[in-house]
Each structure stands twice: as structure tokens, then as C-alpha cells.
Design a protein around this motif. Structure first.
Motif: not given
Lengths: 363, 301, 416
Positions: C228-229, C231-232, C257-258, C224-226
Motif C-alpha cells: 500500500s505504501k 502504491k501511494a 494487489a494488482g 500488504s501494508t508495504i
């Protein structure tokens, strides 16, 4: 051997002598491959003795001995790798993007320094861990789980720092020491004798240690730490020293292992091998020292043999063996042997000889 | 801000998964003091139970019912894992009480055999469990932030399991018996409680919760014979950090590890993040050897 | 008391029997039976070959299928009369996902069983552990998996792809078709790190850009954290070198995460048909992979191979690139032995030079210089049924170049 012979009967002395002579003659009857396997098992037995010292006598179960073993192994492997690479950079550093040798690799160019570090690094790490945890009176299961955390930290770091340690591949790709080819017939025999000698020395040292006052305090601390403390001893100090010594033995075992096998990698330091090491001691019989040796050799031989014979189902056999040992042989092979001897004696001698049955030690 | 909210949610989500895998262990290890190294394999059994349920639904149930298989799989995973756990207790662990380190070795052997058994039955490669359609997608909070339904479901599942456990342990008579046996075995026995039956029951419940964890993990992770090995050490860390014997400790332990893990991972890498978390645990236990929430005791040895 | 002593004696006796049985029982009992379903050897002793894969431990998920393919090939050859008129007798060993064990078992196969060749290994680490053993004992290893290149041992034949037969062409294709910004995601071990060195050098030369690089520990299960990274960082392409189980977690969580395949391209080099089954085709649909072979690859040889594999191991099993490479390895060895008229390692090596074989993936040729094989590169897209649709292929088989000497930007890598 003297410490041992002091307590042993004549019969025991003879048995010991026979076993030692047989071990010395092993190279004559064994194939080169089997001999190098045996030497590997003996190297692992050195670690098992150290583990027995801290577990069987100190009552502290470490599931982190893989780390100490690995540190010793890496020290030796770094020396061998530098020798093999000559003036060029070790191959894995190249493909990991390093252009120069990291400073901490430099000392490992010299054999004596590598040897010393291979013993000192694990001993120091064990000392540091023991110093803090035992002083804070962390014992039993908590300490055991802490050592597992140590394993995870170390393995993750060793895997992650590929440019320094070779990553998951570990350090391999060296063929010679002092110009002698590893795995050649002659080197195998010499290495076997060196390993055997180190094993005997380690055994005698540990035997002396447990028979000395040091060993008695250690055992007392195992059975009643607070009582020992009230008597004015510092159990933490004794445990820390024993743990550091145990770590040093593991380091030595690691160095000999690398010479035997030709590779060290984080997979040898992980959770699984660390637990296996404990099983050697449990199988042989903890708190007996010789049981650790027997357990290490027998269990590893069994593992090799069974996995060769049943490559697809050997886990069943080994797993079943663990369960059986714990259930039916809480004191291991040595425990069973002692029990049998006692029963035989009782039958032969008059019935009123009082035999105190050895209770399974509970930690 | 978006990133912060998302990472908070990620941390919560990781905590919930850690809590789920550790709750069963909190019972078997925390209450019964059995180091059950086969806990990971019980999780694996739960996952495979889900896989089998899914296949049964695919073969025998109408296609429209497929989405319901997961709801059915949860209790099935619980029952299968609990049965195997109960069997384990009766055959093996019963003989090892008071010898926690021996139970560690024996259950390690059991774990090895269970892994190989799974490999024999289901084959070595991973198997696929397709999650039910109603768990796909996510809750869009804002443009960049999506909370996946699966994660929310797991968080809710953990809350429900936790509530059930609390009610069972602290509000029912059999839970009271359980606590009595764990606190003072001989006294409980004297008062007419069948300690053997309670032991078996407690271990079965702990194992069953591992089964539920396995079922939930099929939503987000791999399902294979070595599934358990990925979670076992984390589970022990949660229980030890939280402090043995109290559910609230386990909850705090899981939250602490999950949150810090996300935090460290965001600013460093996954490997370094993991190392940092474990270093923190070791350091923390030096300070508070009994964990976050310790049982008060006056006994010395 | 007497009862107990009897019990103890029997336990001891049992233990001793087990132990001695283990230590003595070195000859694999099933090995002799498993090879020959056809007629007994026409003449002489059977030829022993070693099969050394992880049958237990974390790598078993991948390696067991390769072992199955190799056994299939041996069985077929034996049924057709064997090699040089002799049957092949496989000696199976378990590497147990542990690299020193691979080294030990390789030593055992070469020294004790004196096998003519060994088929085995999967991870780079296992190959690197076996390499010195094979070089010292002058053995012959067939290694069936795509790997990071920068190696060519005289005692190893590489039947999987090296970097210029998988990674390099796929990066070029991505740059031309999918975008310029790359996010490199891999497991924390040697193959991904080295592969990403190559990719970074290539992107620098060919006008791409790396916007992020992340490694996760082996067996990592929470992405999940990766994600998010990622995505950013908003990359066009996630170049995925994750290993085994981590892929399952990554793709499942990526979907949650879509992020779907039409929003962001991912290209994997370790996700084949076998892995798709474990991840779920619905999760992977539309994602890309780069291999030399797919189950759907359209050659007559492949149709037979897939049919035979399914017939032997079950209709639900799938074939994949490493499985095919393991199968091809056995046939290449057979062809080389027959050309040499001997199983002697040096003669076999000499005979293998330039050897051609009609493999399921198409015609492959052994490169005499580096002992890799010429392979066709294929980029595939995962379909709903869990199979690949080929989007692009290199046309002709690509010459293996493990040190990337033919690429200008590759000089800096191989020089190190």
C-alpha cells in the motif's frame, strides 16, 4: 566449596576433588581448539546454573535468557571493538552512515565500566521484568510466553538499529584484549582457567543461596505460592531477586563467550538459543545446579560432535535426544544417577529402609 | 480515505491469517494446556500436503481440473496434519499431561526432526505452489483500492473454520465430551468418557486446523522447511493475549494484533511496528494477566 | 522394581554411549567416501578442503545448492585425476544459519582438520564472523555470493559480485531505460542497508530520486501494508534487496494487489532461478534481476555445467549465480594450486593473481589486488518457464572495485 562439602559425604568430596583436578589438567591433554570449545561450554554452564536457579528452584521458566546473555556479550564486544578501532569509528558504524560515536558507546571504552555494565544491564532488565510480572502474579506459561516476547522485541531492535549494534552481523572483528591476542595458545589457556574459576564461584554462590533461607522460601513459592504469601512472605520479591541474579549470571556467561568465540550477534539472543539453554538444564536435571553444568557441557559437546560427524542429519539426533530425555529422564542425567544410586543402596542395605522416590517435579 | 479503507482491509486480512494459525493452537494449548512448539511444523506439513496435491493434479488430472486442486488440498492438508498430530499425541504428548513445560521441550525436539525430515524429502530450497486461477486478481472497490481474492478467500475460510469449530465444540455430543474432559478430567472419566480417546481426538483436530492454515498460507507466503518458525511465536501471542480456553478470546486477540500491527507499520517501519505491537502485548498482560477474555475460576492454586 | 532398574540402567548406558560417541566421533565418516568416485589418489595423502554452509536453519534454502555445486566440482576434479596428483577430500560442516557456529566450524576446519582451503558462507554476517578466524589462522576462504562490498580481506577470495559488478550498473541501466524514481525495499540487515547507501549516493549523482525506503525484519511474511505504501508513493522502479523467503511473500502479494511487471519495474538482486522455483514463474514473469550468470547464459562451458549439475542432482534442479560462483571457486583454487605447485596459502594467493578461467559465465580473471574476480554484468527478465532472458550485458568483464574508488560519488562511501 565449603557449602557443598558440608552436606556431602567423604566419597562425594573425593569425587569433587578429582573432577576439579581433572578440569584443571585439561589444558595439558587437549588441543587448543578443543580447549577453547570446552571453555565455551563452561561459559555456557554459568548461564545454565543461573537458569536452574530460577527454573529448578523458583519454578519460573524463562525463555528469555538469550537476551541477558546477549546484553553481557554486547557489553564485552563493544569494549573490544572500541579497543580494536582505536580512534577511528567502528567499521559497521561507518558503512551504516554514522559520523560520530553514539553517546552510550562512550562508557564502554573503559574495561571496568564495560565489565560492570555487562553484569548490571542484564540484571536490571531482569529485575524490571520480574518486578512487574511477578507483582502482577503472572506465572507459569504466561511468564514464559512474555519472555519470548521480550526476546523478539530485543532481537528486532538490535537487528534494526544496525548503526548502533552492527545489525545481524553483530559485533566482530577484534583480536586482542589488553594486548594479548585472543585465540593464541596462551590466551586460550588463561581464558579457560578464568572461565573455570568463575564457574566454580557461581556454583558455590548459587549452592549457598539455595541452601539459605532465601532458597527455601524460593522453593516454597514454587510449590505453593499462595501458601507462602499467606505465611507473610512476599514471593514476588524473592522471585524477582532470583531472576535478576540469574540474569546477571547470564550476562557474565555472555562476556566470557565473546572472549572465547570472538563474535556476538542477535542470532545468539533469539528464540532458538533461548530454548536450547532451557534444554541444557532439562537434560542435566533441573533443581540440582550441578545438573545444569553437566547438561550444558554434555549437550553442547554432543551438538558439536554430532554436527561434525553427521553435518546433514544431526538435527534428527539432537531432536530425538530431547524427546528421549523428556520422556524417559524427567529429572535429567542427575535424576537417573540418583535413582541408580538409590537402587544400588537399597539392594545392599536392609530392605526396610524407606526410600521416597523422587517424583518428577511438575510446574 | 482510500488509504484508510485499504489499511483497514489489510489489518483484517492480517488478523485472519493470525487467527488461522492460532486457532489450532487455541485448541491444543488453550484447551489441553500443551505447549506444542511443533505447531509451526504442522502448518508446514499442511503446506507441503498442498504442494504434493498440486503436483498430483499436474501429473494425473486433466489440465482443466487444475483449478480444483486447492479445494481438494484443503481437506487433505487437514487430514494429513491431523493424523500426524494424532500420532504425536499417542506416542509423546499423552505421557506429558500436566507438565506443560516438558511438553514444550519435547515438541521442540519433534519440530526439529520434522523440519529436517521435510528438508530430506522435499529438498532444502522453497517449493512453488501456483495458486488456482480463480483466486488470482481482486475485487476493485474503487480506482486505487483492490481487495485481492486470496485475502477475501482466507477471511472467508477463517469464518467457516471458526463456525465449524463452534458448532463442533458447543453443539455436538463429542464436543461436549471434549469440554467435559478439559474442564474436569477425573470427573469426566468417572462418567464413562474415554479421556484418552478424547485427548487424541482433540489434539488431532487442533493439528488438522494447523494443516488448513498451512494450506491457506501457500497462497501468500513461502513454502519451505522453516516455514513454521515464522509463525509460531505470533500464534502463541494471539492465544495468550486472547486468553486461554475461549475461542472468542482468540478471535479478539488476533483482531487486536492484526489491526495494531497494520496501524503501527503504516506510520513507522515494519521492524518498529513489530516491536511496538509486542511492547503493547507485554504491557497489556501486565494489566490483565489472564488475557482479554478470561475463564472465570474460583480455584486459587 | 527390578524391571525398572534394568530399564534405567540400559537408558543410562545408552546415554553414555551416545555421549561418548558424539564427543569422540569427530572424523566425518562419510567425508572420505564422498569425494573420490574416480580412481584412488595417484600418490600420497588426499588434500583436505572444507565446505562450510548452512545445511540446517533458515539459510539452508539457499546454501544447500551451493554446497551441491562445490561437491560436483570436487567430484569432477577427482575423477580427472585430482590436484597435483592427489585426490581432494571434502570435509563438510554445517554452519546451521548461526554466525558464531560459522566461526566455530571455521576454526575447527583450520585448526583440527588443517584444510587447504574452505568454500563457504552466504550471508554477510557469516562472512564477517569467519573473517577474523581466517585472518588469525592464515587460512583461505572462497566466498561465493554477491555482497555489499567495502571489504577485501587478504585471506578471502570473493567469487561473487561486488557492488560495482551488480548493483551500480543495474541502477545506471534502470535510469536510462525505466525511469527516475526509485523505491528501495530490503530486509533489515547489513547487505540491503549498505547496498541502499550505495544506491542513494549513485542516484544523487546521476539524477535519480528516492521516493521511499523500507526495511522489513528477516522472515517477514506480510507485505500488504508495504505494498500500500509503495502504491501511494508511485515509484517508477522498486529496487528489491529482500532476502530469501521474504521475496516469496512480497512477489505473491504484489501480484495479488494488482501490480504487474508492466505497470511497475522491480529489479531484484537476490532472486535467481532457484528462488523463482519457490515463488512461481507465473508470479515473477516480467520482473527483472541483475546477476553475472543465468542458467541460460550462452557459453559452451555453461552447457556442460548445467548438464552435469542436472545429471547429478535431478533434471528438475536449476543452476543460478551463487551456485555457479561456488563451482567456479573450486576450479579457481585448483588452478591456483597447480600454478603454485603447492597448497600453501601464501603461494596459492600469489599464484592466483591474474589467473584466468573459462567459467560457465564466461572468462573470469582474478584481481590480484583485492582478490575479487572480473565478472560480466547481466540484466535479465524472468520468462514463463522460470528462466531469465538477458536484456543487457556489460560486454566485457567488469573490474571489481569493492570500495567504489573509481566512481566520483563513491568517495564519500569508502572514506567513511
Amino acid at each position: 566449596m565449603s557449602a557443598l562439602l558440608k552436606t556431602g559425604s567423604l566419597k562425594m568430596r573425593i569425587i569433587w576433588a578429582v573432577v576439579l583436578i581433572m578440569m584443571c589438567l585439561a589444558p595439558l591433554i587437549s588441543t587448543e581448539f578443543r580447549l577453547s570449545l570446552l571453555a565455551k561450554f563452561l561459559a555456557l554452564a554459568i548461564l545454565a546454573i543461573g537458569l536452574d536457579l530460577i527454573w529448578g528452584y523458583g519454578g519460573v521458566l524463562s525463555l528469555g535468557h538469550g537476551v541477558f546473555f546477549g546484553l553481557g556479550g554486547y557489553a564485552m564486544a563493544m569494549y573490544l571493538k572500541l579497543q580494536a578501532s582505536g580512534t577511528t569509528l567502528p567499521d559497521f558504524m561507518g558503512w551504516s552512515g554514522l559520523s560520530g560515536l553514539p553517546w552510550f558507546w562512550e562508557p564502554f571504552r573503559s574495561f571496568p565500566v564495560a565489565l560492570l555494565l555487562g553484569i548490571a544491564l542484564p540484571a536490571l532488565l531482569a529485575f524490571a521484568l520480574g518486578w512487574f510480572t511477578f507483582r502482577n502474579r503472572i506465572t507459569g506459561v504466561y511468564f514464559t510466553i512474555l519472555t519470548q516476547a521480550l526476546v523478539l522485541i530485543t532481537v528486532t531492535l538490535f537487528v534494526g538499529k544496525q548503526e548502533w549494534t552492527g545489525g545481524t552481523n553483530g559485533i566482530t572483528g577484534y583480536n586482542s584484549i589488553f594486548g594479548f591476542t585472543l585465540h593464541s595458545a596462551g590466551t586460550t589457556i588463561v581464558l579457560y582457567y578464568i572461565t573455570l574459576a568463575v564457574l566454580v564461584i557461581a556454583y558455590v554462590l548459587c549452592r549457598r543461596m539455595v541452601n539459605s533461607r532465601f532458597g527455601q522460601v524460593l522453593e516454597a513459592a514454587r510449590d505453593g505460592e499462595n501458601r507462602v504469601r499467606f505465611l507473610g512472605y512476599d514471593p514476588a520479591g524473592y522471585k524477582t531477586l532470583a531472576f535478576a541474579f540469574s540474569g546477571a549470571l547470564a550476562g557474565i556467561a555472555g562476556m566470557l563467550f565473546v572472549l572465547q568465540v570472538g563474535i556476538i550477534s542477535p542470532s545468539m539472543m533469539g528464540i532458538v538459543p533461548s530454548i536450547e539453554m532451557v534444554l541444557w538444564v532439562a537434560l542435566g536435571g533441573r533443581g540440582t545446579l550441578i545438573g545444569a553444568v553437566i547438561g550444558a557441557v554434555v549437550l553442547n559437546a554432543a551438538k558439536t560432535g554430532i554436527s561434525e560427524a553427521y553435518p546433514e542429519g544431526w538435527l534428527f539426533v539432537i531432536g530425538g535426544l530431547f524427546v528421549t530425555v523428556v520422556l524417559f529422564m524427567p529429572n535429567g542425567i542427575v535424576g537417573v544417577y540418583r535413582h541408580v544410586v538409590r537402587l544400588l543402596k537399597r539392594r545392599g542395605e536392609s530392605a526396610h529402609v524407606q526410600v521416597t522416590r523422587e517424583k518428577p517435579k511438575v510446574y | 480515505m482510500d488509504m484508510f479503507v485499504l489499511q483497514m482491509f489489510n489489518g483484517l486480512s492480517i488478523s485472519s491469517i493470525l487467527l488461522l494459525i492460532a486457532l489450532g493452537l487455541a485448541v491444543t494449548f488453550g484447551l489441553m494446556n500443551v505447549i506444542n512448539m511443533a505447531h509451526g511444523e504442522l502448518i508446514m506439513i499442511g503446506a507441503y500436503a498442498t504442494y504434493v496435491t498440486q503436483n498430483l493434479f499436474m501429473s494425473y488430472a486433466p489440465a482443466a481440473w487444475f483449478g480444483a486442486y486447492f479445494v481438494v488440498a484443503l481437506p487433505i492438508a487437514f487430514i494429513v496434519a491431523a493424523l500426524i498430530g494424532w500420532l504425536l499425541e499417542v506416542v509423546l504428548i499423552r505421557h506429558l499431561y500436566g507438565r506443560p513445560l516438558d511438553s514444550l521441550l519435547a515438541t521442540w525436539g519433534v519440530g526439529m526432526m520434522l523440519q529436517q525430515l521435510a528438508r530430506t524429502i522435499f529438498g532444502a530450497p522453497n517449493v512453488g505452489v501456483s495458486s488456482p486461477a480463480w483466486l488470482n486478481g481482486g475485487l476493485a472497490i474503487s480506482d486505487g483500492i483492490i481487495f485481492p481474492y486470496k485475502r477475501i478467500f482466507i477471511i472467508a475460510l477463517v469464518a467457516v473454520v471458526l463456525l465449524c469449530m463452534y458448532l463442533y465444540i458447543y453443539r455436538t455430543s463429542s464436543g461436549r465430551r471434549m469440554r467435559a474432559v478439559m474442564q474436569n478430567r477425573s470427573m469426566a472419566g468417572c462418567l464413562g468418557i474415554s479421556t484418552r480417546r478424547v485427548d487424541g481426538m482433540t489434539f488431532a483436530i487442533g493439528s488438522g486446523i494447523a494443516g488448513i492454515a498451512g494450506c491457506a498460507l501457500t497462497l501468500i507466503g513461502p513454502i519451505g522447511p522453516s516455514l513454521g518458525t515464522y509463525y509460531i511465536v505470533d500464534a502463541f501471542m494471539v492465544v495468550v493475549l486472547g486468553g486461554v480456553g475461549k475461542l472468542v478470546g482468540t478471535v479478539c486477540g488476533a483482531l487486536g494484533i492484526g489491526m495494531f500491527n497494520t496501524l503501527f507499520e503504516t506510520y513507522t517501519s515494519a521492524s518498529i511496528g513489530k516491536v511496538l505491537v509486542f511492547v503493547c502485548i507485554v504491557a497489556f498482560l501486565q494489566w490483565k494477566p489472564r488475557g482479554l477474555v478470561a475463564m472465570r475460576t474460583r480455584s486459587l492454586d | 522394581m527390578k524391571k525398572r532398574s534394568v530399564k534405567l540402567w540400559s537408558i543410562l548406558l545408552g546415554a553414555v554411549i551416545v555421549m561418548t560417541g558424539c564427543v569422540e566421533g569427530t572424523a566425518p565418516p562419510e567425508a572420505s567416501g564422498s569425494g573420490g568416485t574416480g580412481e584412488p589418489a595417484a600418490s600420497g595423502e588426499p588434500i583436505k578442503v572444507g565446505i562450510l554452509h548452512s545445511l540446517s536453519g533458515t539459510m539452508a534454502i539457499s546454501e544447500v545448492s551451493v554446497k551441491d555445486a562445490e561437491m560436483l566440482a570436487i567430484e569432477e576434479i577427482n575423477a580427472a585425476g585430482g590436484v597435483l596428483g592427489k585426490q581432494i577430500e571434502p570435509v563438510i560442516e554445517d554452519g546451521a544459519s548461526d554466525w558464531p557456529t560459522f566461526a566455530e566450524k571455521a576454526g575447527k576446519l583450520l585448526q583440527q582438520d588443517k584444510v587447504a582451503a574452505v568454500f563457504g558462507g552466504w550471508t554477510s554476517a557469516s562472512r564477517k564472523a569467519m573473517l577474523p578466524v581466517f585472518e588469525q589462522n592464515k587460512g583461505l576462504l572462497f566466498y561465493p555470493v554477491q555482497y555489499e562490498g567495502l571489504e577485501s580481506s587478504p585471506n578471502i577470495f570473493y567469487t561473487g559480485a561486488t557492488t560495482n559488478q551488480q548493483i551500480v550498473p543495474s541502477v545506471t541501466w534502470l535510469l536510462e531505460n525505466r525511469g527516475k524514481t526509485f523505491y528501495l525495499l530490503g530486509s533489515d540487515y547489513v547487505f540491503p542497508k549498505t547496498a541502499n547507501q550505495v544506491i542513494k549516493a549513485q542516484l544523487a549523482a546521476e539524477g535519480g530520486e528516492v521516493v521511499g525506503e523500507e526495511y522489513t525484519p528477516l522472515g517477514h511474511t506480510d507485505y500488504s501494508t508495504i505494498i500500500s505504501k509503495i502504491k501511494a508513493a508511485k515509484p517508477d522502479i522498486v529496487y528489491n534487496t529482500l532476502n530469501g523467503d521474504s521475496n516469496v511473500a512480497f512477489f505473491k502479494q504484489l501480484k495479488d494487489a494488482g501490480i504487474s511487471s508492466d505497470q511497475m519495474t522491480t529489479l531484484s538482486v537476490s532472486v535467481a532461478e532457484e528462488e523463482i522455483r519457490g515463488i512461481g514463474a507465473d508470479v515473477l514473469k516480467g520482473h527483472l534481476a541483475s546477476w553475472n550468470y543465468y542458467q541460460t547464459t550462452d557459453t559452451p562451458e555453461n552447457a556442460t555445467f548445467v548438464a552435469k549439475y542436472k545429471e547429478k542432482y535431478g533434471a528438475d534442479r536449476v543452476t543460478a549465480d551463487p551456485i555457479e560462483a561456488g563451482y567456479v571457486a573450486v576450479y579457481l583454487w585448483k588452478a591456483a594450486v597447480e600454478k603454485a605447485g603447492s597448497t600453501d596459502v601464501e603461494k596459492v594467493k600469489a599464484a592466483a593473481k591474474g589467473l584466468e578461467f573459462d567459467a560457465p559465465e564466461g572468462k573470469v580473471t582474478v584481481d590480484g589486488e583485492n582478490q575479487h574476480i572480473y565478472k560480466t554484468v547481466r540484466i535479465g527478465e524472468v520468462q514463463e518457464d522460470g528462466q531469465f532472458k538477458e536484456l543487457w550485458n556489460s560486454g566485457a568483464a567488469v573490474k571489481p572495485d569493492p570500495y567504489l574508488k573509481t566512481y566520483e560519488w563513491g568517495a564519500s562511501l569508502s572514506a567513511k
